[in-house]
Design an enzyme around this catalytic site. Structure first.
Site, PDB file in Angstrom:
ATOM      1  N   SER A 104       0.816  -1.205   0.000  1.00 56.35           N
ATOM      2  CA  SER A 104       0.000   0.000   0.000  1.00 56.35           C
ATOM      3  C   SER A 104       0.855   1.263   0.000  1.00 56.35           C
ATOM      4  O   SER A 104       1.577   1.527  -0.951  1.00 56.35           O
ATOM      5  CB  SER A 104      -0.957  -0.031   1.191  1.00 56.35           C
ATOM      6  OG  SER A 104      -1.836   1.059   1.180  1.00 56.35           O
ATOM      7  N   ASP A 247      -2.570   6.466  -3.426  1.00 52.21           N
ATOM      8  CA  ASP A 247      -1.493   5.792  -2.707  1.00 52.21           C
ATOM      9  C   ASP A 247      -0.896   4.710  -3.601  1.00 52.21           C
ATOM     10  O   ASP A 247      -1.269   4.578  -4.772  1.00 52.21           O
ATOM     11  CB  ASP A 247      -2.003   5.221  -1.377  1.00 52.21           C
ATOM     12  CG  ASP A 247      -3.056   4.136  -1.529  1.00 52.21           C
ATOM     13  OD1 ASP A 247      -3.666   4.034  -2.613  1.00 52.21           O
ATOM     14  OD2 ASP A 247      -3.274   3.380  -0.564  1.00 52.21           O
ATOM     15  N   ASP A 251      -5.980   2.217  -3.802  1.00 50.73           N
ATOM     16  CA  ASP A 251      -7.328   2.054  -3.259  1.00 50.73           C
ATOM     17  C   ASP A 251      -7.736   3.274  -2.435  1.00 50.73           C
ATOM     18  O   ASP A 251      -8.818   3.302  -1.852  1.00 50.73           O
ATOM     19  CB  ASP A 251      -7.457   0.769  -2.431  1.00 50.73           C
ATOM     20  CG  ASP A 251      -6.513   0.714  -1.232  1.00 50.73           C
ATOM     21  OD1 ASP A 251      -5.678   1.627  -1.075  1.00 50.73           O
ATOM     22  OD2 ASP A 251      -6.603  -0.257  -0.470  1.00 50.73           O
TER      23      ASP A 251
END
Length: 457
Positions: A104, A247, A251
């Site tokens: 992430s 990011d 998401d």
């Protein structure tokens, strides 16, 4: 040979996923064991896998897929894909589960494994992840020379289906032709954005759409003001109507207005919620408890039902399902939609923001300015605190007289300001969020709380 996880490996199991430094302690061997445990927990079936562009992702994805392999498992490979598109794929292709190899917003040297079950319901601390962790301890290390995972053919195509889904929620043809800067930061955001926004009216200026796991242009965390600076410059240079950055796994999305001012995630939720309520009067709107009062105030004013929840995308997704909410938002930039199976989506908010500007007939800076003049917020702060319990006790003693909530950490609400102090679910730090309802109060209160936290370091 079966062996217990080392302390470093065990520490990779977080609240929402498996995440940490790669290739050690998050090694291909561990990814193999997690894959085997996940397939066992699911009971087999059709399981999808996707990955981001990090240097360690191909090896971890291959090892995870090899661990999944079994007589009652069909592996569906999606190649490189944004996380929100992968969750769409799990639902669209009626899979029994799915995984994304990604860290992430973490630095390039980290990686991770995000897991979902059927209908893209998250596997997290309160739904399956502890069981997967326990099963990992029962899985042997992979053979020294494991057979190659059977070829699954080229990655499964999902982009056109994903675009069609977005177009079913927002009529592309009805949108005005705005000028928008889209900053992928060499993450996953550009993969689907290029497919989608080529069919939307307007001019969409692509910034760093080529995936590169080293993130050479900026960091993967869109909440870091330094990572927003390239987007702000480009918006001002281009005279754009607004800008967006994602990011690393795309998401989450974060907005800046045409003046280059950051719009916090809670303000974005407050701006988008009224239109969603107008489409379904009385619908619940979910938001995390760190959010400004702007969210419940705007939701109530529009005729919706404000529903605060615990911080964290997995917890809010569960709350979305419980409430059958149409829309939800998190301060971090996750936005959730019933139409997306109560999962997060980082392209729908952009389309809906264009709709919002169209319907209001005003620039984004004016819409956000209405909120900025009533709710005075400061950026979230993080501090390493050895003992959270001591921090909570000292904060309550130092700031008495407010309404206290311990739903998630500590929230104290006063007539003219409020703050939330809570341990991070993904990092070994305490998070502080704060807002005031009169000008000039937020910064001094923030400084007082930071001074308190600094004394505990």
């Amino acid at each position: 040979m079966v062996r217990q996880l080392s302390a470093g490996e065990a520490g990779l199991f977080k609240a929402y996923d498996v995440r940490g430094a790669a290739p050690a302690p998050l090694s291909p061997a561990l990814a193999w064991r997690v894959g085997r445990a996940f397939a066992t927990w699911l009971g087999g079936g059709r399981i999808g896998i996707a990955r981001d562009a990090r240097v360690t992702s191909p090896a971890l994805a291959a090892a995870f897929a090899a661990g999944l392999e079994g007589p009652n498992v069909e592996i569906v490979d999606y190649g490189m894909l944004p996380t929100d598109a992968m969750w769409f794929a799990v639902r669209h292709d009626a899979l029994d589960g799915g995984a994304v190899i990604t860290a992430s917003h973490n630095p390039p040297g980290d990686n991770g494994i995000k897991l979902v079950e059927r209908d893209a319901a998250p596997v997290f601390q309160e739904n399956g992840l502890p069981e997967v962790r326990r099963l990992v301890d029962e899985v042997p290390d992979p053979p020294e020379n494991p057979p190659p995972t059977p070829a699954t053919g080229p990655p499964r195509e999902i982009a056109s289906h994903y675009r069609a889904f977005l177009a079913s929620v927002v009529d592309f043809r009805s949108l005005p032709a705005l000028r928008v800067v889209l900053d992928a930061g060499h993450g996953m955001g550009g993969l689907m954005a290029a497919e989608v926004f080529s069919h939307v009216p307007g001019e969409f200026l692509a910034v760093e759409f080529r995936p590169d796991g080293a993130f050479p242009s900026r960091g993967a965390n869109p909440l870091d003001p330094r990572n927003r600076e390239p987007l702000v410059r480009r918006v001002l240079e281009e005279g754009a109507d607004f800008g967006v950055l994602w990011d690393g796994d795309a998401d989450r999305c974060v907005f800046v207005d045409e003046q280059g001012l950051h719009i916090p995630g809670d303000f974005t939720t407050a701006l988008l919620a009224p239109a969603e309520i107008a489409k379904e009067p009385g619908t619940p709107i979910v938001f995390d408890l760190r959010s400004s009062r702007a969210v419940p105030d705007e939701v109530t004013r529009a005729g919706g039902l404000p529903r605060p929840g615990r911080v964290g995308h997995a917890y809010l997704k569960r709350r979305m399902r419980q409430e059958d909410a149409r829309f939800g938002g998190e301060l971090s930039g996750h936005f959730f939609f019933r139409a997306a199976g109560y999962a997060d989506n980082a392209l729908l908010p952009i389309l809906l923001m264009i709709e919002r500007i169209r319907d209001a007939g005003r620039p984004l800076s004016e819409l956000a300015g209405d909120l900025r003049r009533r709710y005075f917020t400061v950026d979230e702060e993080s501090r390493v605190v050895p003992d959270p319990a001591v921090a909570f006790r000292m904060a309550r003693e130092s700031f008495p007289g407010g309404k206290v909530s311990t739903l998630d950490g500590l929230t104290i609400d006063f007539p003219d300001w409020r703050f939330t102090l809570r341990p991070s679910n993904t990092e070994p730090v305490m998070r502080l969020t704060l807002e005031a309802y009169r000008e000039g109060l937020a910064e001094p209160r923030r400084d007082e709380l930071l001074e308190l936290l600094n004394r505990l370091r």
